[in-house]
Design a protein around this motif. Structure first.
Motif, PDB file in Angstrom:
ATOM      1  N   MET A 183       0.839  -1.205   0.000  1.00 55.06           N
ATOM      2  CA  MET A 183       0.000   0.000   0.000  1.00 55.06           C
ATOM      3  C   MET A 183       0.875   1.256   0.000  1.00 55.06           C
ATOM      4  SD  MET A 183      -3.226  -0.862  -0.187  1.00 55.06           S
ATOM      5  CE  MET A 183      -2.591  -2.101  -1.312  1.00 55.06           C
ATOM      6  N   ASP A 184       1.933   1.239   0.813  1.00 52.16           N
ATOM      7  CA  ASP A 184       2.846   2.393   0.866  1.00 52.16           C
ATOM      8  C   ASP A 184       3.503   2.644  -0.488  1.00 52.16           C
ATOM      9  OD1 ASP A 184       2.284   2.965   3.517  1.00 52.16           O
ATOM     10  OD2 ASP A 184       4.028   1.863   4.297  1.00 52.16           O
ATOM     11  N   GLU A 185       3.866   1.574  -1.172  1.00 53.60           N
ATOM     12  CA  GLU A 185       4.477   1.716  -2.504  1.00 53.60           C
ATOM     13  C   GLU A 185       3.479   2.298  -3.494  1.00 53.60           C
ATOM     14  OE1 GLU A 185       5.831  -2.250  -3.337  1.00 53.60           O
ATOM     15  OE2 GLU A 185       7.631  -2.018  -2.081  1.00 53.60           O
ATOM     16  N   ARG A 186       2.244   1.813  -3.455  1.00 55.48           N
ATOM     17  CA  ARG A 186       1.205   2.337  -4.350  1.00 55.48           C
ATOM     18  C   ARG A 186       0.935   3.819  -4.057  1.00 55.48           C
ATOM     19  NH1 ARG A 186      -1.573  -1.502  -7.911  1.00 55.48           N
ATOM     20  NH2 ARG A 186      -0.250  -3.316  -7.694  1.00 55.48           N
ATOM     21  N   ILE A 187       0.878   4.166  -2.787  1.00 56.21           N
ATOM     22  CA  ILE A 187       0.652   5.554  -2.382  1.00 56.21           C
ATOM     23  C   ILE A 187       1.784   6.441  -2.893  1.00 56.21           C
ATOM     24  CG2 ILE A 187       0.626   7.087  -0.355  1.00 56.21           C
ATOM     25  CD1 ILE A 187      -0.965   4.737   1.061  1.00 56.21           C
ATOM     26  N   ALA A 188       3.010   5.995  -2.696  1.00 52.85           N
ATOM     27  CA  ALA A 188       4.171   6.775  -3.159  1.00 52.85           C
ATOM     28  C   ALA A 188       4.168   6.920  -4.678  1.00 52.85           C
ATOM     29  CB  ALA A 188       5.469   6.112  -2.687  1.00 52.85           C
ATOM     30  N   ASP A 189       3.834   5.848  -5.393  1.00 54.44           N
ATOM     31  CA  ASP A 189       3.759   5.904  -6.863  1.00 54.44           C
ATOM     32  C   ASP A 189       2.712   6.914  -7.319  1.00 54.44           C
ATOM     33  OD1 ASP A 189       5.721   3.963  -7.062  1.00 54.44           O
ATOM     34  OD2 ASP A 189       4.331   2.331  -7.543  1.00 54.44           O
ATOM     35  N   CYS A 190       1.541   6.881  -6.689  1.00 55.97           N
ATOM     36  CA  CYS A 190       0.468   7.816  -7.062  1.00 55.97           C
ATOM     37  C   CYS A 190       0.885   9.259  -6.783  1.00 55.97           C
ATOM     38  CB  CYS A 190      -0.816   7.492  -6.305  1.00 55.97           C
ATOM     39  SG  CYS A 190      -1.650   5.977  -6.855  1.00 55.97           S
ATOM     40  N   LYS A 191       1.528   9.485  -5.643  1.00 57.74           N
ATOM     41  CA  LYS A 191       1.998  10.840  -5.308  1.00 57.74           C
ATOM     42  C   LYS A 191       2.988  11.334  -6.351  1.00 57.74           C
ATOM     43  CE  LYS A 191       1.509  10.829  -0.286  1.00 57.74           C
ATOM     44  NZ  LYS A 191       2.205  10.778   1.005  1.00 57.74           N
ATOM     45  N   GLN A 192       3.917  10.461  -6.704  1.00 60.26           N
ATOM     46  CA  GLN A 192       4.941  10.830  -7.679  1.00 60.26           C
ATOM     47  C   GLN A 192       4.316  11.132  -9.042  1.00 60.26           C
ATOM     48  OE1 GLN A 192       7.896   7.795  -8.410  1.00 60.26           O
ATOM     49  NE2 GLN A 192       9.318   9.252  -9.312  1.00 60.26           N
ATOM     50  N   ARG A 193       3.396  10.269  -9.490  1.00 60.50           N
ATOM     51  CA  ARG A 193       2.747  10.496 -10.782  1.00 60.50           C
ATOM     52  C   ARG A 193       1.899  11.773 -10.753  1.00 60.50           C
ATOM     53  NH1 ARG A 193       2.178   4.876 -10.786  1.00 60.50           N
ATOM     54  NH2 ARG A 193       0.024   4.969 -10.077  1.00 60.50           N
TER      55      ARG A 193
END
Length: 121
Positions: free
Chosen positions: A12-22
């Motif tokens: 979940m943390d990885e998905r959250i970070a990816d979404c923030k970055q995108r």
């Protein structure tokens, strides 16, 4: 069981970070609408991460209770999004339909991740 909990939170943390970055990248490129869509995905991942952490506190080490609680929430929470999608479809509101579809697809991805980590068939 602790490994599964850790793996799910990490995912979940990885998905959250990816979404923030995108979202930041898209915003910087002037793609405001697409950035908003990424932030919607981000919010859905954050919601289910929070629900999972609440389930973990509530259920303790009872793996079955945790799974049942979380799977129940994965059904309950998106219900309003489904209703909202149907209403938007009825009224021809394609923008609202797209937003609700993003929410529903993201919730489905969370379910798939959870089921894979917890070996639920």
């Amino acid at each position: 069981m602790k490994e599964q909990k850790k793996e799910f939170i990490t995912c979940m943390d990885e998905r959250i970070a990816d979404c923030k970055q995108r979202a930041m990248k898209l915003s910087g490129e002037g793609c405001t609408e697409e950035s908003v869509f990424e932030n919607i995905r981000l919010n859905i991942y954050e919601i289910f991460k929070t629900v999972f952490l609440a389930a973990e506190k509530s259920c303790g080490e009872d793996k079955t209770a945790l799974q049942n609680f979380f799977l129940q929430k994965l059904e309950q929470i998106p219900e309003n999004w489904k209703i909202s999608y149907e209403k938007a479809e009825k009224h021809g509101d394609s923008e609202k339909m797209h937003i609700e579809k993003i929410k529903l697809e993201t919730a489905q991805k969370v379910r798939e991740i959870f089921e894979k980590i917890y070996h639920i068939v």
